[in-house]
Enzyme design. Structure first.
Site, PDB file in Angstrom:
ATOM      1  N   HIS A 294       2.697 -12.871  -5.513  1.00  0.00           N
ATOM      2  CA  HIS A 294       1.548 -12.973  -4.608  1.00  0.00           C
ATOM      3  C   HIS A 294       0.930 -14.380  -4.601  1.00  0.00           C
ATOM      4  CE1 HIS A 294      -1.811 -11.497  -2.275  1.00  0.00           C
ATOM      5  NE2 HIS A 294      -1.352 -10.262  -2.321  1.00  0.00           N
TER       6      HIS A 294
ATOM      7  N   GLU B  41       4.933 -12.579   0.945  1.00  0.00           N
ATOM      8  CA  GLU B  41       5.345 -11.643  -0.104  1.00  0.00           C
ATOM      9  C   GLU B  41       6.613 -10.918   0.347  1.00  0.00           C
ATOM     10  OE1 GLU B  41       1.695  -9.186  -0.758  1.00  0.00           O
ATOM     11  OE2 GLU B  41       0.844 -10.761   0.464  1.00  0.00           O
TER      12      GLU B  41
ATOM     13  N   ARG C 139       0.799  -1.231   0.000  1.00  0.00           N
ATOM     14  CA  ARG C 139       0.000   0.000   0.000  1.00  0.00           C
ATOM     15  C   ARG C 139       0.835   1.286   0.000  1.00  0.00           C
ATOM     16  NH1 ARG C 139      -2.720  -3.952   2.623  1.00  0.00           N
ATOM     17  NH2 ARG C 139      -4.908  -4.154   2.016  1.00  0.00           N
TER      18      ARG C 139
ATOM     19  N   ASP D 144      -1.999  -9.743   8.454  1.00  0.00           N
ATOM     20  CA  ASP D 144      -1.889  -9.053   7.169  1.00  0.00           C
ATOM     21  C   ASP D 144      -0.908  -7.906   7.401  1.00  0.00           C
ATOM     22  OD1 ASP D 144      -2.186  -8.088   4.643  1.00  0.00           O
ATOM     23  OD2 ASP D 144      -4.328  -7.626   4.799  1.00  0.00           O
TER      24      ASP D 144
ATOM     25  N   HIS E 173      -0.873  -2.554  -4.621  1.00  0.00           N
ATOM     26  CA  HIS E 173      -0.336  -3.492  -5.613  1.00  0.00           C
ATOM     27  C   HIS E 173      -0.264  -2.952  -7.049  1.00  0.00           C
ATOM     28  CE1 HIS E 173      -0.086  -6.322  -2.474  1.00  0.00           C
ATOM     29  NE2 HIS E 173      -1.235  -6.914  -2.579  1.00  0.00           N
TER      30      HIS E 173
HETATM   31  C1  BGC Z   1      -2.526  -7.469   1.256  1.00  0.00           C
HETATM   32  C2  BGC Z   1      -3.943  -7.744   1.681  1.00  0.00           C
HETATM   33  C3  BGC Z   1      -4.781  -7.854   0.461  1.00  0.00           C
HETATM   34  C4  BGC Z   1      -4.230  -8.966  -0.383  1.00  0.00           C
HETATM   35  C5  BGC Z   1      -4.992  -9.198  -1.641  1.00  0.00           C
HETATM   36  C6  BGC Z   1      -2.062  -8.591   0.402  1.00  0.00           C
HETATM   37  O1  BGC Z   1      -0.791  -8.352  -0.048  1.00  0.00           O
HETATM   38  O2  BGC Z   1      -1.687  -7.279   2.350  1.00  0.00           O
HETATM   39  O3  BGC Z   1      -4.436  -6.732   2.515  1.00  0.00           O
HETATM   40  O4  BGC Z   1      -6.098  -8.101   0.783  1.00  0.00           O
HETATM   41  O5  BGC Z   1      -2.900  -8.673  -0.710  1.00  0.00           O
HETATM   42  O6  BGC Z   1      -5.301  -8.049  -2.259  1.00  0.00           O
END
Ligand code: BGC
Length: 383
Positions: free
Chosen positions: A210, A348, A112, A283, A137
């Site tokens: 991911h 990740e 983010r 998360d 992302h």
């Molecule tokens: C994020 C999550 C997100 C997910 C899928 C992850 O990398 O930290 O918050 O929901 O990706 O979008």
């Protein structure tokens, strides 16, 4: 005596013939060859492809040039049975329905950026706010949704080279960014990912993959009993929009401590912890204890029923551990399986989220004449 020599010569000849035919058949059955099939069409008519990398021990990794997505990955359990251990879709159409980045390459900036804004060399840049008020992302059409140019690399350790050039201004980021990602399936049942990027204007870069893992081999299950180790003595607490507050908090004494192997279920529902509450589970970004740029072990996951072990090694300083909290049973994946809540976990490897706005974090700035270069390895074994 003469007869014995003759018999020996015949036997020798037979042995030679059988050795040659063995070699030939090994070549014909060469399971290192990279197979390419269609993965379906994009709405604009472009074809997408699916490549299969196989190693000598039988591991198979399928990767699409759409999003550089790892679509399936077989790994052996403690009985030697190979099963698919990642979430994904049967064809490109599944990925176009808005799945949460299954297996994809993420960029130009993974994770983010607060309020979709950052300032670089005195200029403010605005990004799509595609995750509440934040940018996530890489934007509306990040690297997970573009078609990469793929070049197979044949060999004992087969690979797939993917290249993509993001335009200056694409998704709001400055600079034409040339990206090269090489996936290599190694002999030791590991997949190595080498990332490289160069730019013609100062920009920010944070690339990752991911993949959602479920080591059960049964993707119709959750990951709560997986046992996780994270070689990280601090993590980054977040605000309610999942942006790091700036604090590097020691994991000691709270549910974020994975320095010793621990079942995910042990702390994931501890909503007395405000951070667990904020993330709806795990998360968060963990800061690796070893901050050097060498390839070091960042995480290990063990699934006791199958005996599968996954180790993650990286040159990156941090790792986002996400437990699939937003999976809600509405996505139908490969073979019609519904992906339920927490049916996959992501590891990740990356720089810290929101680094472009937080000057105390390690820099994600890339300048012209510099090369962004990182490596991550996901290695399977059994215990
Ligand atoms: C994020 C999550 C997100 C997910 C899928 C992850 O990398 O930290 O918050 O929901 O990706 O979008």
């Amino acid at each position: 005596m003469k007869k014995q020599v003759k018999t020996a010569a015949v036997l020798f000849l037979l042995a030679c013939v059988s050795m040659t035919s063995c070699n030939t058949s090994k070549k014909e059955n060469n399971n290192n060859m990279i197979e390419k099939v269609s993965f379906g069409k994009l709405p604009d008519g472009q074809e997408t492809e699916l490549y299969t990398l196989k190693n000598a021990s039988g591991m198979e990794v399928k990767i699409s040039n759409f999003g550089g997505t790892v679509v399936s990955w077989t790994a052996p359990n403690n009985k030697g049975v190979y099963e698919d251990v990642i979430l994904g879709c049967d064809s490109v159409s599944g990925y176009l329905k808005g799945v949460p980045y299954f297996g994809a390459l993420i960029g130009r900036y993974g994770n983010r950026i607060a309020n979709g804004k950052f300032t670089l060399e005195g200029k403010e840049y605005s990004l799509a706010q595609n995750n509440g008020v934040n940018a996530l992302h890489g934007g509306l059409k990040g690297f997970d949704k573009v078609l990469w140019t793929a070049t197979p690399i044949e060999g004992e350790e087969p690979g797939l080279k993917l290249t993509y050039t993001a335009k200056d201004g694409e998704e709001g980021y400055p600079g034409n960014l040339s990206v090269e990602v090489v996936y290599t399936l190694q002999k030791d049942n590991s997949l190595k990912i080498d990332y490289k990027a160069t730019t013609d204007k100062t920009t920010v870069v944070n690339l990752t993959n991911h993949t959602y893992f479920n080591l059960n081999g049964n993707l119709d299950s959750d990951i709560l009993e997986h046992e996780v180790t994270l070689n990280a003595d601090k993590f980054l607490p977040v605000d309610k929009t999942l942006i790091p507050t700036g604090e590097l908090k020691p994991v000691a004494g709270n549910v974020f401590d994975f320095l010793k192997s621990k079942k995910i279920s042990a702390g994931i529902n501890d909503t007395t912890d405000t951070q667990i509450k904020a993330g709806g589970g795990y998360d968060h970004c963990w800061v690796l204890t070893d901050s050097t740029k060498t390839l070091k072990s960042a995480a290990t996951v063990y699934e006791p029923k199958s005996g599968r072990v996954l180790e993650v090694l990286t040159t990156e300083p941090a790792i986002q551990f996400y437990t699939g909290n937003f999976l809600d049973g509405t996505i139908k994946g490969k073979n019609g399986i519904i992906y339920k809540h927490r049916s996959g976990l992501c590891l990740e490897t990356q720089h810290y989220p929101d680094s472009p706005n937080q000057s105390a974090f390690p820099s994600t700035v890339l300048k012209p004449n510099e090369t962004y270069q990182t490596t991550t390895v996901y290695k399977f074994s059994v215990k």
